[in-house]
Design a protein around this motif. Structure first.
Motif, mmCIF file in Angstrom:
data_model
loop_
_atom_site.group_PDB
_atom_site.id
_atom_site.type_symbol
_atom_site.label_atom_id
_atom_site.label_comp_id
_atom_site.label_asym_id
_atom_site.label_seq_id
_atom_site.Cartn_x
_atom_site.Cartn_y
_atom_site.Cartn_z
ATOM 1 N N CYS A 185 -12.026 5.455 7.313
ATOM 2 C CA CYS A 185 -13.383 5.714 7.821
ATOM 3 C C CYS A 185 -14.397 5.999 6.711
ATOM 4 O O CYS A 185 -15.544 5.609 6.799
ATOM 5 N N ARG A 244 -10.526 -0.987 3.450
ATOM 6 C CA ARG A 244 -11.034 -1.584 4.693
ATOM 7 C C ARG A 244 -10.532 -0.850 5.928
ATOM 8 O O ARG A 244 -11.027 -1.092 7.021
ATOM 9 N N LYS A 245 -9.535 0.016 5.793
ATOM 10 C CA LYS A 245 -8.897 0.654 6.947
ATOM 11 C C LYS A 245 -9.362 2.081 7.203
ATOM 12 O O LYS A 245 -9.175 2.599 8.291
ATOM 13 N N TYR A 269 1.484 4.253 8.986
ATOM 14 C CA TYR A 269 1.637 3.412 10.171
ATOM 15 C C TYR A 269 1.343 4.269 11.395
ATOM 16 O O TYR A 269 1.843 5.382 11.507
ATOM 17 N N GLU A 314 0.808 -1.223 0.000
ATOM 18 C CA GLU A 314 0.000 0.000 0.000
ATOM 19 C C GLU A 314 0.841 1.272 0.000
ATOM 20 O O GLU A 314 0.327 2.364 -0.214
ATOM 21 N N GLU A 326 -6.431 -0.490 1.603
ATOM 22 C CA GLU A 326 -6.816 0.703 2.344
ATOM 23 C C GLU A 326 -8.320 0.894 2.475
ATOM 24 O O GLU A 326 -8.775 1.519 3.424
#
Length: 167
Positions: free
Chosen positions: A82, A79-80, A156, A12, A77
């Motif tokens: 908002c 799924r990560k 990260y 990613e 990304e």
């Protein structure tokens, strides 16, 4: 127990590593096209015109690489974050913008191989495409920045005590 810092070469992260070259090259191509209108000196005009062409070549080809790496990052990304609608809009605008830049490049290449009596029509169309694409590029960049700086896409998040950085 301390967390481990993930590799910088995560799939990613390839997208942000590959996207900055096409952004700069395509931005310069559009700016050079605008400058071409203002430059009256034949030598400088030729230089700016060639710069537009070279930046378009670099930007379009590296842009399609950035699209590819963006597709790789998308599945990770989405799924990560908002608000995945911002990611989808970023994806749509990046495709639309790069397609317009690709058409502009094609319109620059075609007259080099084919004698066209419509060359005077192609030049203003190409200029308009470069301006439209520039606006798309700026908006796409805005959406990308929103993904990174507001939603943390591709980043990260260290632990609260940053213990993973202590050896």
């Amino acid at each position: 127990m301390t967390a481990e810092i993930p590799s910088l070469w995560r799939e990613e992260v390839w997208h942000p590593l590959s996207v900055h070259l096409p952004i700069v090259a395509l931005l310069l191509a559009s700016v050079a096209a605008i400058l071409c209108l203002a430059v009256k000196n034949k030598v400088y005009h030729l230089f700016v015109k060639q710069m537009t062409f070279v930046m378009l070549i670099i930007g379009v080809f590296s842009g399609w690489l950035a699209i590819y790496t963006g597709e790789l990052a998308y599945s990770i990304e989405v799924r990560k974050i908002c608000d995945p609608k911002v990611l989808q809009e970023h994806q749509w605008w990046s495709y639309a913008t790069l397609i317009v830049y690709s058409v502009a490049l094609s319109l620059k290449i075609i007259p080099k191989f084919i004698t066209l009596k419509y060359l005077n029509v192609i030049k203003p169309i190409n200029f308009c495409l470069l301006i439209i694409a520039l606006l798309g590029l700026l908006y796409t960049g805005h959406l990308g920045a929103s993904l990174v700086y507001q939603q943390g896409a591709g980043t990260y998040k260290p632990t609260d005590d940053c213990s993973e950085f202590v050896k």
